[in-house]
Design an enzyme around this catalytic site. Structure first.
Site, PDB file in Angstrom:
ATOM      1  N   LYS A 194      42.275  43.378  30.835  1.00 50.82           N
ATOM      2  CA  LYS A 194      42.341  41.935  31.131  1.00 50.82           C
ATOM      3  C   LYS A 194      41.457  41.710  32.364  1.00 50.82           C
ATOM      4  O   LYS A 194      41.898  41.848  33.501  1.00 50.82           O
ATOM      5  CB  LYS A 194      43.795  41.535  31.403  1.00 50.82           C
ATOM      6  CG  LYS A 194      44.132  40.094  31.057  1.00 50.82           C
ATOM      7  CD  LYS A 194      43.292  39.064  31.753  1.00 50.82           C
ATOM      8  CE  LYS A 194      43.753  38.793  33.164  1.00 50.82           C
ATOM      9  NZ  LYS A 194      42.801  37.928  33.917  1.00 50.82           N
ATOM     10  N   GLU A 237      45.851  48.843  43.476  1.00 50.23           N
ATOM     11  CA  GLU A 237      44.843  48.798  44.550  1.00 50.23           C
ATOM     12  C   GLU A 237      44.801  47.347  44.997  1.00 50.23           C
ATOM     13  O   GLU A 237      44.309  46.487  44.271  1.00 50.23           O
ATOM     14  CB  GLU A 237      43.463  49.209  44.023  1.00 50.23           C
ATOM     15  CG  GLU A 237      43.400  50.591  43.411  1.00 50.23           C
ATOM     16  CD  GLU A 237      43.482  51.707  44.424  1.00 50.23           C
ATOM     17  OE1 GLU A 237      43.467  51.424  45.638  1.00 50.23           O
ATOM     18  OE2 GLU A 237      43.578  52.866  44.005  1.00 50.23           O
ATOM     19  N   GLU A 249      43.764  38.556  55.047  1.00 51.42           N
ATOM     20  CA  GLU A 249      42.540  38.885  54.319  1.00 51.42           C
ATOM     21  C   GLU A 249      41.800  37.589  53.978  1.00 51.42           C
ATOM     22  O   GLU A 249      42.348  36.717  53.317  1.00 51.42           O
ATOM     23  CB  GLU A 249      42.890  39.638  53.032  1.00 51.42           C
ATOM     24  CG  GLU A 249      41.672  40.047  52.256  1.00 51.42           C
ATOM     25  CD  GLU A 249      41.994  40.792  50.963  1.00 51.42           C
ATOM     26  OE1 GLU A 249      42.854  40.323  50.190  1.00 51.42           O
ATOM     27  OE2 GLU A 249      41.374  41.841  50.731  1.00 51.42           O
ATOM     28  N   CYS A 265      36.970  44.748  49.037  1.00 54.54           N
ATOM     29  CA  CYS A 265      38.298  45.062  49.567  1.00 54.54           C
ATOM     30  C   CYS A 265      38.213  46.000  50.762  1.00 54.54           C
ATOM     31  O   CYS A 265      39.068  45.978  51.635  1.00 54.54           O
ATOM     32  CB  CYS A 265      39.145  45.690  48.481  1.00 54.54           C
ATOM     33  SG  CYS A 265      38.366  47.140  47.763  1.00 54.54           S
TER      34      CYS A 265
HETATM   35  P1  NAD Z   1      43.884  38.504  41.912  1.00 50.60           P
HETATM   36  O1  NAD Z   1      45.073  39.280  42.299  1.00 50.60           O
HETATM   37  O2  NAD Z   1      43.921  37.032  42.013  1.00 50.60           O
HETATM   38  O3  NAD Z   1      43.488  38.813  40.383  1.00 50.60           O
HETATM   39  C1  NAD Z   1      43.275  40.135  39.939  1.00 50.60           C
HETATM   40  C2  NAD Z   1      43.609  40.198  38.466  1.00 50.60           C
HETATM   41  O4  NAD Z   1      45.020  40.034  38.293  1.00 50.60           O
HETATM   42  C3  NAD Z   1      42.951  39.108  37.623  1.00 50.60           C
HETATM   43  O5  NAD Z   1      42.524  39.659  36.400  1.00 50.60           O
HETATM   44  C4  NAD Z   1      44.091  38.121  37.425  1.00 50.60           C
HETATM   45  O6  NAD Z   1      43.970  37.326  36.274  1.00 50.60           O
HETATM   46  C5  NAD Z   1      45.269  39.044  37.317  1.00 50.60           C
HETATM   47  N1  NAD Z   1      46.572  38.441  37.635  1.00 50.60           N
HETATM   48  C6  NAD Z   1      46.854  37.535  38.606  1.00 50.60           C
HETATM   49  N2  NAD Z   1      48.178  37.242  38.604  1.00 50.60           N
HETATM   50  C7  NAD Z   1      48.742  37.999  37.618  1.00 50.60           C
HETATM   51  C8  NAD Z   1      50.065  38.133  37.113  1.00 50.60           C
HETATM   52  N3  NAD Z   1      51.101  37.468  37.647  1.00 50.60           N
HETATM   53  N4  NAD Z   1      50.274  38.983  36.089  1.00 50.60           N
HETATM   54  C9  NAD Z   1      49.253  39.693  35.562  1.00 50.60           C
HETATM   55  N5  NAD Z   1      47.977  39.580  35.967  1.00 50.60           N
HETATM   56  C10 NAD Z   1      47.726  38.754  37.001  1.00 50.60           C
HETATM   57  O7  NAD Z   1      42.674  39.126  42.743  1.00 50.60           O
HETATM   58  P2  NAD Z   1      41.168  38.611  42.803  1.00 50.60           P
HETATM   59  O8  NAD Z   1      41.161  37.333  43.535  1.00 50.60           O
HETATM   60  O9  NAD Z   1      40.577  38.685  41.434  1.00 50.60           O
HETATM   61  O10 NAD Z   1      40.492  39.775  43.671  1.00 50.60           O
HETATM   62  C11 NAD Z   1      40.477  39.792  45.048  1.00 50.60           C
HETATM   63  C12 NAD Z   1      41.594  40.657  45.597  1.00 50.60           C
HETATM   64  O11 NAD Z   1      41.488  41.967  45.069  1.00 50.60           O
HETATM   65  C13 NAD Z   1      41.546  40.823  47.091  1.00 50.60           C
HETATM   66  O12 NAD Z   1      42.835  40.758  47.616  1.00 50.60           O
HETATM   67  C14 NAD Z   1      40.974  42.224  47.267  1.00 50.60           C
HETATM   68  O13 NAD Z   1      41.286  42.864  48.477  1.00 50.60           O
HETATM   69  C15 NAD Z   1      41.574  42.924  46.125  1.00 50.60           C
HETATM   70  N6  NAD Z   1      40.790  44.111  45.803  1.00 50.60           N
HETATM   71  C16 NAD Z   1      41.319  45.339  46.116  1.00 50.60           C
HETATM   72  C17 NAD Z   1      40.587  46.486  45.861  1.00 50.60           C
HETATM   73  C18 NAD Z   1      41.128  47.851  46.178  1.00 50.60           C
HETATM   74  O14 NAD Z   1      40.551  48.837  45.743  1.00 50.60           O
HETATM   75  N7  NAD Z   1      42.215  47.962  46.923  1.00 50.60           N
HETATM   76  C19 NAD Z   1      39.309  46.374  45.276  1.00 50.60           C
HETATM   77  C20 NAD Z   1      38.804  45.093  44.996  1.00 50.60           C
HETATM   78  C21 NAD Z   1      39.573  43.974  45.253  1.00 50.60           C
END
Ligand code: NAD
Length: 481
Positions: free
Chosen positions: A172, A248, A385, A282
């Site tokens: 997804k 992550e 963040e 991130c």
């Molecule tokens: P997000 O959490 O908004 O979305 C990530 C994914 O989760 C998307 O595909 C989204 O549709 C899905 N999602 C959201 N809510 C959900 C739910 N309730 N159930 C199932 N799926 C759900 O994150 P984003 O805005 O896409 O990405 C940015 C974030 O990701 C930042 O916080 C960043 O730090 C983090 N990030 C972490 C790493 C790491 O390795 N730790 C790497 C890259 C990004």
């Protein structure tokens, strides 16, 4: 152009026929529409993945490995096309997409295709009276949920070990960046990987495809890269079906600069760590702590160089900083600049939307590389963040003070230390509460190493054998001799 789901080897629309727009962040224009999936599409994808698991999970490891290497070849052969798609979808500079995102996507498949052949298990001899050995088996159907900042890189970081270990996948991708996950499906088919092994369902998180995937009883594990709040929501959603979870999550990473650091190297690397991918990384250390003797010199030189970075059209090979992912996200980042002003901070570089951009990108979601000084640790700008091209710089007196302040956050993803005194560097590294620590470098990655965060930055580790620990089941066999 319509971006559709990929289920059981075929591109399909949703039952409801619903779609959502996919925008190019550099122009604000529509790239096309995306089919909106929900519980029904997730169910079809999970069933296809379950059927495919029966053969893929039993395929000889050498054969799976060969197919994944073929896929890596295809990604390399389509590197320019994939980099174009990634740049259009995310707003990131195409040079970065080519060098980092797409290069790492093929490297992920190559690495795990090789690593799976080296996997070993334990044996324990009980004084010649009995023998224990462990067998490693794939877990089953993997639900892989990825974010928009490094779409193909982070998705393949999950897909590659999941498939290498013999699992099948329902992916997804982030709703804002569906293109490369979908193009990957075609390359997977071309590589000869059987139908149903890799499925993609598009949609949002809560109340949509993401939530349906995490609740589906036929999904055995969920790996998420995303925000901390998303990890918390998924943990609750997956609890009734007791899924295996790997998270992550977000971070507020510190960069500690001691007075004896190699100034020229540190400035260059810190510009990259702060502003590459528009700061939407991130691992980006957005919280810069500089020892007092070097503070003024660092602020002056770093701000001057930040202000000189080339912001603009992601498809221009000379661009260093592209567009933020969406208008909503830029608004969120700009709101933090307002908080910084209210908290007494000074914006010493950037802080505005760039002017004078070429007409075709004049309405994109750009923001200048921004440097803020004068904030206390209590400011939300220093604690939360932001995930944009915004860093804070603060002075400190002693290394002990810097470590205590760096640790005083709810996150624990990465940290960076600059000093030529390696004894000090080792000591600081041992004290910092972060899963990934760099000394005199940043984002230097060996795919065998453990990758992941402490505290609210995640659960579990990916990379090398750590990925396989998550994507395999171990069973112990005990024989009485
Ligand atoms: P997000 O959490 O908004 O979305 C990530 C994914 O989760 C998307 O595909 C989204 O549709 C899905 N999602 C959201 N809510 C959900 C739910 N309730 N159930 C199932 N799926 C759900 O994150 P984003 O805005 O896409 O990405 C940015 C974030 O990701 C930042 O916080 C960043 O730090 C983090 N990030 C972490 C790493 C790491 O390795 N730790 C790497 C890259 C990004």
């Amino acid at each position: 152009m319509v971006t559709r789901h990929f289920i059981d080897g075929a591109f399909v629309s949703s039952e409801t026929g619903e779609q959502f727009d996919n925008l190019n962040p550099a122009t604000g224009e529509r790239i096309g529409s995306v089919t909106l999936g929900g519980a029904s599409e997730i169910d079809r994808a999970v069933q296809a993945a379950r059927r495919a698991f029966a053969t893929w999970g039993r395929m000889p490891v050498a054969e799976r490995s060969r197919l994944l290497h073929r896929l890596a070849d295809l990604i390399e052969a389509h590197q320019d096309e994939l980099a174009q798609l990634e740049a259009k979808d995310t707003g990131k500079p195409i040079a970065l997409a080519r060098r980092l995102d797409i290069a790492r996507a093929s490297a992920n498949f190559r690495f795990f295709a090789d690593a799976v052949k080296m996997l070993s298990t334990e044996t324990f001899d009980m004084d010649g009276q009995a023998l224990n050995y462990a067998l490693r088996r794939p877990v089953g159907v993997a639900g892989l949920i990825s974010p928009w900042n490094l779409p193909l890189l982070l998705l393949t970081w999950k897909v590659a070990p999941a498939l290498a270990a013999g699992n099948t996948v329902v992916a997804k991708p982030a709703e804002l960046t569906p293109l490369t996950a979908t193009r990957l499906a075609e390359l997977i088919q071309e590589a000869g990987i059987p139908d149903g092994v890799y499925n993609v369902v598009h949609g949002f998180g809560p109340g949509s495809a993401g939530e349906a995937l995490t609740r589906h009883p036929g999904v055995d594990l969920i790996s998420l890269t995303g925000e901390t709040v998303t990890g918390k929501a998924i943990m609750a959603q997956a609890a009734p079906t007791l899924k295996r979870l790997s998270f992550e999550l977000g971070g507020k990473n510190s960069l500690i600069i001691l007075e004896d650091a190699d100034f020229d190297r540190l400035i260059e690397t810190t510009l990259q760590s702060s502003f590459s991918n528009q700061g939407e990384v991130c691992l980006s250390p957005a919280r810069i702590l500089v020892q007092e003797g070097l503070y003024d010199q660092f602020v002056e030189e770093f701000s001057r160089r930040a202000a000189a970075m080339r912001v603009g059209d992601p498809l221009d090979g000379a661009t260093e900083v592209g567009a933020l992912i969406s208008e909503e996200h830029r608004n969120k980042v700009e709101a933090y600049l307002e908080v910084a002003r209210q908290d007494g901070g000074q914006i010493v570089a950037g802080g505005r939307r760039p002017s004078g951009l070429p007409a075709h990108v004049a309405h994109g979601y750009f923001l200048e590389p921004t440097v803020i000084t004068g904030l206390s640790d209590a400011s939300r700008v220093v604690q939360e963040e932001i995930f944009g091209p915004v860093v804070t710089i603060q002075p400190f007196k002693t290394a002990e003070e810097a470590v205590a302040r760096a640790n005083a956050t709810r996150y624990g993803l990465s940290a960076t230390i600059w000093t030529q005194n390696l004894t000090k560097a080792h000591r600081i590294a041992a004290e910092l509460e972060a899963g990934i620590i760099w000394i005199n470098t940043w984002f230097l990655r060996d795919l065998r190493t453990p990758f992941g965060g402490m505290k609210e930055s995640g659960i579990g580790r990916e990379g090398g054998v750590h990925s396989f620990e998550f994507y395999t089941e171990l069973k112990n066999v005990c024989i009485k001799l």
